[in-house]
Design an enzyme around this catalytic site. Structure first.
Site, short mmCIF file in Angstrom:
data_model
loop_
_atom_site.label_atom_id
_atom_site.label_comp_id
_atom_site.label_asym_id
_atom_site.label_seq_id
_atom_site.Cartn_x
_atom_site.Cartn_y
_atom_site.Cartn_z
N GLU A 157 -47.24 -54.44 20.47
CA GLU A 157 -46.01 -54.46 21.27
C GLU A 157 -45.02 -55.57 20.93
O GLU A 157 -44.75 -56.45 21.76
CB GLU A 157 -46.37 -54.54 22.76
CG GLU A 157 -47.14 -53.34 23.26
CD GLU A 157 -47.23 -53.30 24.78
OE1 GLU A 157 -46.82 -54.28 25.44
OE2 GLU A 157 -47.69 -52.28 25.32
N GLU A 364 -52.78 -47.30 24.54
CA GLU A 364 -53.00 -47.78 25.90
C GLU A 364 -52.37 -46.80 26.86
O GLU A 364 -51.27 -46.29 26.61
CB GLU A 364 -52.33 -49.15 26.16
CG GLU A 364 -53.02 -50.33 25.53
CD GLU A 364 -52.28 -51.64 25.81
OE1 GLU A 364 -51.66 -51.80 26.89
OE2 GLU A 364 -52.33 -52.51 24.93
#
Ligand code: BG6
Length: 463
Positions: A157, A364
């Site tokens: 990320e 995720e």
């Protein structure tokens, strides 16, 4: 399902390992930031460092065939010169071997935000030397674990941790400076490309990707003004990571707009060449929610994050670009103000696959909730329904041709949630205050769902 589809769950080193000062581990920027600010920290976290064997066994017994975890840079390299900490290497080799002994595929993230403090001290991601430090760190990881690991992620990320650290200011180093955010973001993407290059140069087996905080953008209507706002929002939230990693191109319209206001002289032709030549093999998408936007109306840029779970939404307004909006009829949110929106995942997957044509892993997906974990079993039906609906969305996208190759629930077990502490729980397994592990209801449901080869999923369609 394809036989090699990965059904797993995920964690990250700082959030679960604990053992912050053991076995010659160097300090991370999170150790220092949370200690200095006297905030809840991951000193002990889920104590995975000492209990990984138990945790991996439990994960395997839950029917999962993959474990996504991250390596701690400060546990592996002691200093800026790149001195290797053999104890750190030994720890991860044993963790990886434990996975393999249980038939669990290790899906390894090289960097999930715990930057060594020795790099933070010299400017962190604002200093391009960190990119070369990262390259060296990648080489060490490939050499140390490349015989055992086939699935690699350079960085987790880029958007989320750089905007939090340099723009919003709620993550280390706690700055609020758009210019710094742009520079840090650029350096992170350059570092990721250097990591891919090291992987290719070394001729290691397997594949390498990047993981992105995927926030598909929707607009309030179909007007041209809204579409322009959506493009700005997509550039801000997604494109600068995904275009750069997958196509080797930083979005040109974004650069045009930024160059009117900021000095971009840190962007070098030789870096762009490396970025262009070292694109990823797959995309890892972390999906929690979408963003709904409308055209910018007025006021200053403002970014707010709910780190308390006591009211308040995560809101983004970027002056002249777009405004994020909430509270449309029927919208459902968790306590931290994140909208629960599985439909956004289906639509987002279709868009991402059409744009990039790369295999996708959902790296995720999960829901953070305040839970009483002192009970025998946490009856987390809300998590089961959340996972069911998101997996249904993935199946819909796969039916339409999107190549999804795996799903990782966040998280394998309860762990430290950045700035929200242990109050915001995501695990399939409860971790009590005394660190006892107890599977939640969702753990059993996930196991049965995997055993049913996905047939247990209640299929859904959205209008
Ligand atoms: C992702 C991160 O952004 O979301 C994880 O990769 C993180 O590390 C997860 O924990 C959930 O976010 P949060 O802030 O609720 O813990």
């Amino acid at each position: 399902m394809e036989k090699d589809f990965l059904w797993g769950s995920a964690t990250a080193s700082y959030q679960c390992e604990g053992a912050w000062n053991e076995d010659d581990k160097a300090l991370s920027n999170w150790d220092v930031y949370l200690h200095e600010n006297k905030l809840e920290n991951g000193d002990v976290a889920s104590d995975h460092y000492h209990r990984y064997k138990e945790d991996i066994k439990q994960l395997a017994e839950g029917g999962q065939n993959a474990y996504r975890f991250s390596l701690s840079w400060p546990r592996i390299l002691k200093d800026r010169e790149g001195t290797v900490n053999e104890k750190g290497i030994a720890f991860y080799r044993d963790l990886i071997k434990t996975c393999l002994e249980h038939g669990v595929r290790p899906f390894v993230t090289i960097f999930h935000w715990d930057l060594p403090e020795y790099w933070q001290e010299v400017g962190g991601w604002l200093n391009a030397d960190v990119c070369y430090g990262f390259e060296r760190y990648c080489e060490v990881c490939f050499q140390a674990f490349g015989d055992l690991v086939e699935d690699w992620v350079t960085i987790n990320e880029p958007k989320y941790f750089t905007s939090s650290g340099y723009l919003i200011g709620n993550y280390p180093p706690g700055h609020q400076n758009p210019e710094e955010f742009i520079k840090a973001a650029y350096n992170v993407m350059y570092a990721s490309a250097l990591g891919v290059r090291a992987f290719r140069k070394g001729g290691y087996k397997g594949q390498i990707g990047i993981v992105h905080s995927f926030a598909p953008v929707n607009g309030i209507d179909d007007t041209l003004k809204t579409k322009i706002a959506m493009r700005y929002a997509d550039n801000y939230a997604n494109n600068w990571v995904l275009d750069t990693a997958a196509k080797g191109e930083i979005p040109f319209d974004l650069l045009c707009v930024l160059s009117q206001k900021y000095d971009l002289s840190f962007i070098k032709e030789e870096h762009l060449k490396i970025i262009k030549e070292n694109t990823v093999d797959f995309l890892g998408l972390n999906y929690y929610s979408h963003i709904l936007v409308k055209p910018y109306t007025e006021g200053e840029t403002s970014l707010t994050v709910n780190n308390t779970g006591k009211g308040g939404k995560n809101t983004v307004i970027i002056k002249g670009w777009f405004e994020q909006i909430f509270d449309l009829p029927g919208a459902v949110y968790n306590e931290w103000g994140t909208q629960i929106y599985p439909k956004g995942l289906e639509k987002g997957l279709l868009e991402a696959y059409e744009k990039y044509h790369l295999p996708i892993y959902i790296t995720e997906n999960g829901i953070g909730v305040r839970e009483d974990v002192s009970v025998e079993q946490v009856e987390d039906d809300y998590r089961i329904s959340f996972m069911n609906d998101h997996i249904a969305a993935i199946f819909n996208a796969m039916d339409k041709g999107v190549e999804v190759k795996g799903y990782f629930a966040w998280a394998s077990f309860d762990l430290y949630s950045w700035k929200n502490g242990m109050a915001k729980r995501y695990g399939l397994v409860a971790v009590d205050d005394d660190l006892t592990r107890r599977p939640k209801k969702s753990y059993g449901w996930y196991k049965k769902m995997i055993e049913s080869d996905g047939k247990l999923i209640e299929r859904k369609t959205w209008d």
